[in-house]
Design a protein around this motif. Structure first.
Motif, PDB file in Angstrom:
ATOM      1  N   GLN A 154       0.872  -1.185   0.000  1.00 44.24           N
ATOM      2  CA  GLN A 154       0.000   0.000   0.000  1.00 44.24           C
ATOM      3  C   GLN A 154       0.905   1.230   0.000  1.00 44.24           C
ATOM      4  OE1 GLN A 154      -3.929   0.258   2.225  1.00 44.24           O
ATOM      5  NE2 GLN A 154      -2.628   1.449   3.574  1.00 44.24           N
ATOM      6  N   ILE A 155       0.669   2.128  -0.948  1.00 40.84           N
ATOM      7  CA  ILE A 155       1.548   3.281  -1.147  1.00 40.84           C
ATOM      8  C   ILE A 155       0.753   4.569  -0.999  1.00 40.84           C
ATOM      9  CG2 ILE A 155       3.016   4.480  -2.825  1.00 40.84           C
ATOM     10  CD1 ILE A 155       3.683   1.768  -4.051  1.00 40.84           C
ATOM     11  N   GLY A 156       1.278   5.493  -0.201  1.00 43.40           N
ATOM     12  CA  GLY A 156       0.641   6.788  -0.020  1.00 43.40           C
ATOM     13  C   GLY A 156       1.465   7.911  -0.614  1.00 43.40           C
ATOM     14  N   THR A 157       2.552   8.280   0.075  1.00 41.41           N
ATOM     15  CA  THR A 157       3.395   9.386  -0.377  1.00 41.41           C
ATOM     16  C   THR A 157       3.879   9.176  -1.807  1.00 41.41           C
ATOM     17  OG1 THR A 157       4.154   9.617   1.913  1.00 41.41           O
ATOM     18  CG2 THR A 157       5.365  10.828   0.236  1.00 41.41           C
ATOM     19  N   GLY A 158       4.127   7.937  -2.183  1.00 42.45           N
ATOM     20  CA  GLY A 158       4.629   7.638  -3.516  1.00 42.45           C
ATOM     21  C   GLY A 158       3.701   8.045  -4.642  1.00 42.45           C
ATOM     22  N   PHE A 159       2.428   8.326  -4.321  1.00 41.98           N
ATOM     23  CA  PHE A 159       1.471   8.782  -5.333  1.00 41.98           C
ATOM     24  C   PHE A 159       1.167  10.283  -5.240  1.00 41.98           C
ATOM     25  CE2 PHE A 159       0.009   4.240  -5.420  1.00 41.98           C
ATOM     26  CZ  PHE A 159       0.228   4.025  -6.772  1.00 41.98           C
ATOM     27  N   LEU A 160       1.680  10.950  -4.224  1.00 45.19           N
ATOM     28  CA  LEU A 160       1.249  12.325  -3.981  1.00 45.19           C
ATOM     29  C   LEU A 160       1.799  13.346  -4.964  1.00 45.19           C
ATOM     30  CD1 LEU A 160       1.122  12.648  -0.088  1.00 45.19           C
ATOM     31  CD2 LEU A 160      -0.767  12.397  -1.707  1.00 45.19           C
ATOM     32  N   ARG A 161       2.831  12.984  -5.726  1.00 46.41           N
ATOM     33  CA  ARG A 161       3.342  13.929  -6.729  1.00 46.41           C
ATOM     34  C   ARG A 161       2.700  13.687  -8.104  1.00 46.41           C
ATOM     35  NH1 ARG A 161       9.143  14.692  -7.569  1.00 46.41           N
ATOM     36  NH2 ARG A 161       8.581  16.883  -7.909  1.00 46.41           N
ATOM     37  N   ALA A 162       1.830  12.700  -8.198  1.00 41.90           N
ATOM     38  CA  ALA A 162       1.090  12.480  -9.437  1.00 41.90           C
ATOM     39  C   ALA A 162       0.177  13.675  -9.677  1.00 41.90           C
ATOM     40  CB  ALA A 162       0.263  11.206  -9.341  1.00 41.90           C
ATOM     41  N   PRO A 163      -0.021  14.092 -10.922  1.00 39.95           N
ATOM     42  CA  PRO A 163      -0.879  15.260 -11.169  1.00 39.95           C
ATOM     43  C   PRO A 163      -2.304  15.068 -10.663  1.00 39.95           C
ATOM     44  CG  PRO A 163      -0.346  14.114 -13.219  1.00 39.95           C
ATOM     45  CD  PRO A 163       0.551  13.557 -12.169  1.00 39.95           C
ATOM     46  N   GLU A 164      -2.786  13.827 -10.640  1.00 44.38           N
ATOM     47  CA  GLU A 164      -4.158  13.582 -10.184  1.00 44.38           C
ATOM     48  C   GLU A 164      -4.342  13.850  -8.692  1.00 44.38           C
ATOM     49  OE1 GLU A 164      -3.175  10.698 -13.559  1.00 44.38           O
ATOM     50  OE2 GLU A 164      -2.207  11.355 -11.680  1.00 44.38           O
ATOM     51  N   ALA A 165      -3.247  13.876  -7.941  1.00 43.01           N
ATOM     52  CA  ALA A 165      -3.344  14.170  -6.505  1.00 43.01           C
ATOM     53  C   ALA A 165      -3.634  15.640  -6.252  1.00 43.01           C
ATOM     54  CB  ALA A 165      -2.061  13.767  -5.791  1.00 43.01           C
ATOM     55  N   ALA A 166      -3.308  16.501  -7.222  1.00 36.91           N
ATOM     56  CA  ALA A 166      -3.570  17.946  -7.133  1.00 36.91           C
ATOM     57  C   ALA A 166      -3.049  18.528  -5.822  1.00 36.91           C
ATOM     58  CB  ALA A 166      -5.063  18.228  -7.293  1.00 36.91           C
ATOM     59  N   LEU A 167      -1.828  18.159  -5.474  1.00 37.99           N
ATOM     60  CA  LEU A 167      -1.232  18.617  -4.223  1.00 37.99           C
ATOM     61  C   LEU A 167      -0.787  20.069  -4.335  1.00 37.99           C
ATOM     62  CD1 LEU A 167      -0.917  16.617  -1.865  1.00 37.99           C
ATOM     63  CD2 LEU A 167       1.533  16.557  -2.344  1.00 37.99           C
ATOM     64  N   ASN A 168      -0.716  20.763  -3.190  1.00 31.51           N
ATOM     65  CA  ASN A 168      -0.129  22.099  -3.179  1.00 31.51           C
ATOM     66  C   ASN A 168       1.286  22.037  -3.739  1.00 31.51           C
ATOM     67  OD1 ASN A 168      -1.971  21.802  -0.654  1.00 31.51           O
ATOM     68  ND2 ASN A 168      -1.939  23.991  -1.074  1.00 31.51           N
ATOM     69  N   PRO A 169       1.675  22.960  -4.611  1.00 30.38           N
ATOM     70  CA  PRO A 169       3.018  22.892  -5.204  1.00 30.38           C
ATOM     71  C   PRO A 169       4.149  22.860  -4.170  1.00 30.38           C
ATOM     72  CG  PRO A 169       1.646  24.438  -6.428  1.00 30.38           C
ATOM     73  CD  PRO A 169       0.852  24.022  -5.221  1.00 30.38           C
ATOM     74  N   ALA A 170       4.022  23.633  -3.100  1.00 30.89           N
ATOM     75  CA  ALA A 170       5.094  23.647  -2.098  1.00 30.89           C
ATOM     76  C   ALA A 170       5.220  22.288  -1.419  1.00 30.89           C
ATOM     77  CB  ALA A 170       4.831  24.737  -1.060  1.00 30.89           C
ATOM     78  N   TRP A 171       4.109  21.636  -1.148  1.00 27.43           N
ATOM     79  CA  TRP A 171       4.113  20.307  -0.537  1.00 27.43           C
ATOM     80  C   TRP A 171       4.720  19.288  -1.507  1.00 27.43           C
ATOM     81  CZ3 TRP A 171      -1.078  17.720   1.417  1.00 27.43           C
ATOM     82  CH2 TRP A 171      -0.793  16.499   2.048  1.00 27.43           C
ATOM     83  N   SER A 172       4.284  19.321  -2.747  1.00 25.46           N
ATOM     84  CA  SER A 172       4.811  18.400  -3.751  1.00 25.46           C
ATOM     85  C   SER A 172       6.317  18.579  -3.924  1.00 25.46           C
ATOM     86  CB  SER A 172       4.090  18.619  -5.093  1.00 25.46           C
ATOM     87  OG  SER A 172       4.596  17.764  -6.082  1.00 25.46           O
ATOM     88  N   ASP A 173       6.769  19.827  -3.990  1.00 27.83           N
ATOM     89  CA  ASP A 173       8.195  20.098  -4.151  1.00 27.83           C
ATOM     90  C   ASP A 173       8.989  19.606  -2.942  1.00 27.83           C
ATOM     91  OD1 ASP A 173       7.620  21.261  -6.571  1.00 27.83           O
ATOM     92  OD2 ASP A 173       7.805  23.324  -5.859  1.00 27.83           O
ATOM     93  N   ALA A 174       8.411  19.799  -1.748  1.00 25.08           N
ATOM     94  CA  ALA A 174       9.103  19.359  -0.535  1.00 25.08           C
ATOM     95  C   ALA A 174       9.234  17.839  -0.509  1.00 25.08           C
ATOM     96  CB  ALA A 174       8.348  19.851   0.696  1.00 25.08           C
ATOM     97  N   ILE A 175       8.209  17.121  -0.955  1.00 30.04           N
ATOM     98  CA  ILE A 175       8.286  15.663  -1.042  1.00 30.04           C
ATOM     99  C   ILE A 175       9.420  15.260  -1.984  1.00 30.04           C
ATOM    100  CG2 ILE A 175       7.091  13.636  -1.985  1.00 30.04           C
ATOM    101  CD1 ILE A 175       4.497  14.774  -0.838  1.00 30.04           C
ATOM    102  N   GLY A 176       9.503  15.932  -3.129  1.00 25.34           N
ATOM    103  CA  GLY A 176      10.526  15.597  -4.112  1.00 25.34           C
ATOM    104  C   GLY A 176      11.945  15.839  -3.637  1.00 25.34           C
TER     105      GLY A 176
END
Length: 356
Positions: free
Chosen positions: A239-261
């Motif tokens: 089961q994967i959570g964070t690993g999908f959060l940078r996908a465009p369909e997650a529509a994450l806040n850019p700052a959050w997505s960048d921080a994950i990366g």
């Protein structure tokens, strides 16, 4: 075919999916497009329903079925006991939070939760392939109704003792959550979350050995190496959570997505500062503030931080944002979720086939 691969493909087939990769049911971070894309890749979609009203739960399921004919799970937290309130402590928190966001109203912590029983009933009526639990186990009457409807129960655990308790309560599948996982720790009792921090690759084989049920591994898995390793250690799926959060369909806040990366494993922190329940997040200025009061209990702390979290999300301000992330965050790929599922499973199969 390697026995781990055989076990995983047979388990996936039993759930009506082609790849043993499940989207983690992240409350507030499982939009329908993300679940539909995971399902399109052969995995299982998910809905973290904690923050939803019964009507919103039914609406999410309706939208999911309109977007996909793939399988999905729906998840609820098992309620904690009523928290002990401390007005002086809450006032200290309101003063502290005013430095990070808007003023917190005196009655902010009085915000009611959605009724658990009504959420549960709406979830069953939505008819998912599976219902999952976290923070405990469903009571016997709810388990009986779930079984009568033919819905699979997936119980999240963080220790071997919890796995045995979930098995004894009637769980069909055990989800073993390692301490690497982003978001909230699934400990049955809140105080245990900070004292039972077991890594996935110690927890997983111990749970596999302790319960005669399929085990899904979660926490710190974001690439094919992690998937293959989990399957070799006895998991039937991941089961994967964070690993999908940078996908465009997650529509994450850019700052959050960048921080994950950008995040190295040590750039995440286990903190109760956002909700009163221990969870793993990016090590931001707020999350690691040295002068913060001790967190109030859940859900008081969550309500108190609500204005700050909302303002930070609107402003894309990572310093005060609730930016959940697991320790393998940096492996999260910024590509469509359907591609992530198909790529990860193809790569995992190759790794396992070389060992057969």
């Amino acid at each position: 075919m390697h026995s781990a691969l055989t076990r995983a493909t047979e388990f996936a087939s039993s759930l009506g999916i082609s790849a043993p990769i499940l989207l983690a049911p992240m409350a507030g971070a499982c939009p329908v497009p993300l679940s539909a894309a995971v399902a399109a890749g052969g995995g299982m979609g998910a809905c973290g329903a904690l923050l939803m009203s019964p009507e919103q739960i039914k609406d999410w399921a309706g939208q999911m079925r309109a977007a996909s004919n793939g399988a999905f799970q729906m998840n609820l937290w098992i309620p904690d006991p009523e928290p002990k309130r401390d007005s002086a402590h809450e006032a200290a928190w309101r003063a502290f939070l005013s430095r990070w966001g808007p003023e917190v109203p005196p009655d902010a912590a009085d915000a009611p939760l959605h009724e658990f029983a009504a959420q549960y009933q709406a979830m069953l009526e939505a008819g998912p392939a599976a219902v999952s639990s976290i923070m405990g186990v469903y009571p016997p009457d709810m388990v009986a109704e779930m079984k009568a409807r033919g819905i699979t129960w997936m119980a999240t655990v963080t220790t071997v003792a919890e796995a045995r308790a979930a098995r004894d309560a009637g769980a069909d599948i055990i989800v073993a959550q390692g301490m690497e996982a982003g978001g909230h720790r699934g400990a049955f009792h809140a105080p245990d979350a900070a004292t039972s921090l077991v890594g996935l690759f110690s927890l997983l084989p111990a749970v596999v050995d302790a319960v005669d049920l399929p085990v899904v591994a979660t926490g710190g898995i974001a690439d094919a190496r992690g998937i293959a390793a989990a399957l070799l250690l006895g998991a039937s799926a991941v089961q994967i959570g964070t690993g999908f959060l940078r996908a465009p369909e997650a529509a994450l806040n850019p700052a959050w997505s960048d921080a994950i990366g950008r995040a190295a494993p040590e750039d995440t922190i286990a903190t109760a500062a956002f909700s009163g329940r221990l969870g793993r997040a990016i090590r931001t200025a707020y999350a690691s503030a040295p002068d913060a009061p001790a967190p109030a209990p859940y859900p008081v702390q969550r309500a108190l931080t609500g204005p700050m979290r909302a303002a930070a999300a609107k402003a894309d301000n990572i310093d005060a944002m609730q930016a959940w992330a697991g320790q393998s965050a940096r492996l999260a790929a910024a590509e469509p979720a359907q591609h992530i599922v198909t790529r990860l499973w193809q790569q995992s199969c190759k790794l396992l086939e070389t060992r057969s």
